[in-house]
Design an enzyme around this catalytic site. Structure first.
Site, PDB file in Angstrom:
ATOM      1  N   ASN A 128       1.939  30.744 -23.667  1.00 44.46           N
ATOM      2  CA  ASN A 128       2.907  29.849 -24.305  1.00 44.46           C
ATOM      3  C   ASN A 128       2.213  28.500 -24.407  1.00 44.46           C
ATOM      4  OD1 ASN A 128       5.022  28.268 -25.112  1.00 44.46           O
ATOM      5  ND2 ASN A 128       6.445  28.989 -23.541  1.00 44.46           N
ATOM      6  N   HIS A 166      15.252  30.150 -29.424  1.00 47.79           N
ATOM      7  CA  HIS A 166      15.522  30.789 -28.113  1.00 47.79           C
ATOM      8  C   HIS A 166      15.675  32.301 -28.252  1.00 47.79           C
ATOM      9  CE1 HIS A 166      17.233  26.754 -26.474  1.00 47.79           C
ATOM     10  NE2 HIS A 166      15.977  26.896 -26.105  1.00 47.79           N
ATOM     11  N   ARG A 217      17.801  15.780 -27.263  1.00 47.55           N
ATOM     12  CA  ARG A 217      18.197  15.935 -28.668  1.00 47.55           C
ATOM     13  C   ARG A 217      19.691  15.697 -28.803  1.00 47.55           C
ATOM     14  NH1 ARG A 217      15.610  21.452 -28.537  1.00 47.55           N
ATOM     15  NH2 ARG A 217      13.375  21.088 -28.772  1.00 47.55           N
ATOM     16  N   GLU A 262      10.990  34.926 -20.485  1.00 48.59           N
ATOM     17  CA  GLU A 262      10.486  35.136 -21.844  1.00 48.59           C
ATOM     18  C   GLU A 262       9.117  35.809 -21.828  1.00 48.59           C
ATOM     19  OE1 GLU A 262      11.721  31.178 -21.948  1.00 48.59           O
ATOM     20  OE2 GLU A 262      12.479  31.313 -23.990  1.00 48.59           O
ATOM     21  N   ARG A 297       3.675  33.211 -27.596  1.00 51.18           N
ATOM     22  CA  ARG A 297       4.995  32.787 -28.057  1.00 51.18           C
ATOM     23  C   ARG A 297       4.742  31.856 -29.241  1.00 51.18           C
ATOM     24  NH1 ARG A 297       8.422  28.006 -26.215  1.00 51.18           N
ATOM     25  NH2 ARG A 297      10.414  28.409 -27.242  1.00 51.18           N
TER      26      ARG A 297
END
Ligand code: ADP
Length: 355
Positions: A6, A148, A206, A338, A60
């Protein structure tokens, strides 16, 4: 052995799998001047994994756009496809490409695969992904994608392995980035993030959903680049409560920021539940979803009108009742993994290639 990478712009996470067994995990938080390949090489060495033992690497990749919707081998065409999505994910996709180049430099000829964070939402209906914009603007790729996805696919896999999957599942990935997903019979039908990860819930830094005209006003006042920085890096919990870490917000009693997060999670949950036509189970994952019992309870009590229990012990009790038809809405926590999801999807592709 399979290396899962990742890659961020200045950081890197890796995991190594031998079959389904995770044999190593490492992260580099600040990549030095020697770059990603050197950082990856020393992380593998430190983890005691000889490069010669690797059979493949899987990455990823944040954005696969409308076309890259399944885990696949990295070919020149796939590389071009990831590069074509750079305007859609200007921070993430270039860093993911750097990760692929780093592996190629470190282990030339090693088979590489890409797993896309957008892919799980490819099953969303047209009506859910289309912005009501003129055709020429939609043809620019302006539509909802959702993110996600690897995390959502992972929790579906974990729950399906335990028994029949609840038909209408509200999945809540609550971390520094946060989103909800409506999962109907195992497939994503709606999600709160849209064209970019900015949309939806209040997040660490955010803003979450904001009127496009307010965005235009920010751009008018500050210019586009600065407006983007404000919306993505200086807003959310950080702006409302002085920190993007819920532990700090609780310690500082920053209740407005905490309430804002919970309130908007509940508001958006209503939209997800409507998209599925009801609710059978709620699943939490991500740093907040897994660890913050207060926030889970706050969100669940906001959903009480749908038959959700906000009993503080419900999580523990429902753990064994997820597939119990007598409990109205089951509640579960599934730790985000993940890397394992990327490894399993890649191994399935490799097996198909070899067949
Ligand atoms: P990312 O989205 O960057 O992958 P994570 O899923 O790791 O982030 O979530 C990070 C966030 O989770 C932190 O910013 C913090 O708000 C929250 N968090 C982590 N641990 C705890 C905890 N023990 N209690 C409450 N919140 C936590």
């Amino acid at each position: 052995m399979l290396l899962v990478v990742n890659s961020g712009s200045s950081s890197l996470k890796l995991a190594v799998f031998d079959g389904t067994v995770e044999v190593a995990r490492a992260s580099v938080t600040e990549i030095g001047p020697d770059g990603h390949a050197a950082a990856l090489g020393s992380a593998l060495a430190k983890a005691g994994v000889p490069i010669a033992r690797l059979r493949a690497a899987a990455h990823r990749v944040v954005h696969g756009g409308a076309l890259l919707t399944e885990t696949c081998r990295v070919t020149p065409g796939v590389l071009a496809g990831i590069a074509a999505c750079v305007p859609l994910a200007p921070l993430h996709n270039p860093a993911n490409l750097v990760g692929i180049e780093a592996v190629a430099a470190l282990a030339p000829g090693l088979a590489q695969y890409a797993c896309f964070d957008t892919a799980f939402h490819a099953t969303n209906p047209e009506v859910a992904v289309t912005y009501a914009l003129p055709l020429a603007e939609r043809q620019r790729g302006l539509r909802r994608y959702g993110f996600h996805g690897i995390s959502y696919a992972a929790l579906v896999r974990v729950l399906a392995a335990e028994g029949p999957l609840p038909g209408r599942l509200l999945a809540c990935h609550l971390g520094n980035g946060a989103s909800l997903c409506a999962i109907l019979n195992g497939r994503s039908v709606a999600t709160t993030m849209g064209y970019s990860p900015l949309d939806g819930l209040t997040m660490g830094t955010r803003s979450g959903s904001i009127d496009g005209n307010a965005v235009l006003r920010l751009a008018e006042v500050h210019g586009v680049a600065r407006a983007a920085e404000i919306l993505n890096r200086e807003s959310g919990l950080l702006a409302l409560g002085g920190s993007n870490d819920l532990r700090m917000l609780h310690a500082n009693e920053a209740s407005f920021a905490l309430q804002h997060f919970a309130y908007w999670a509940v508001r958006h949950a209503g939209s997800m539940v409507a998209a599925m036509g009801g609710l059978d189970a709620v699943v939490f994952t991500g740093g907040i979803g897994e660890n913050d019992a207060w926030m889970r309870k706050e969100i669940l009590s906001g959903l009480a009108f749908m038959g959700v229990s906000s009993d503080p012990d419900a999580n523990a009790r429902n753990e064994s009742t997820l597939h119990d038809p007598t409990s109205r809405v089951a509640i579960r926590i599934v730790p985000a993994d993940e890397e394992r999801q990327i490894a399993l999807e890649t191994q399935a592709v490799i097996a198909r290639e070899g067949a």
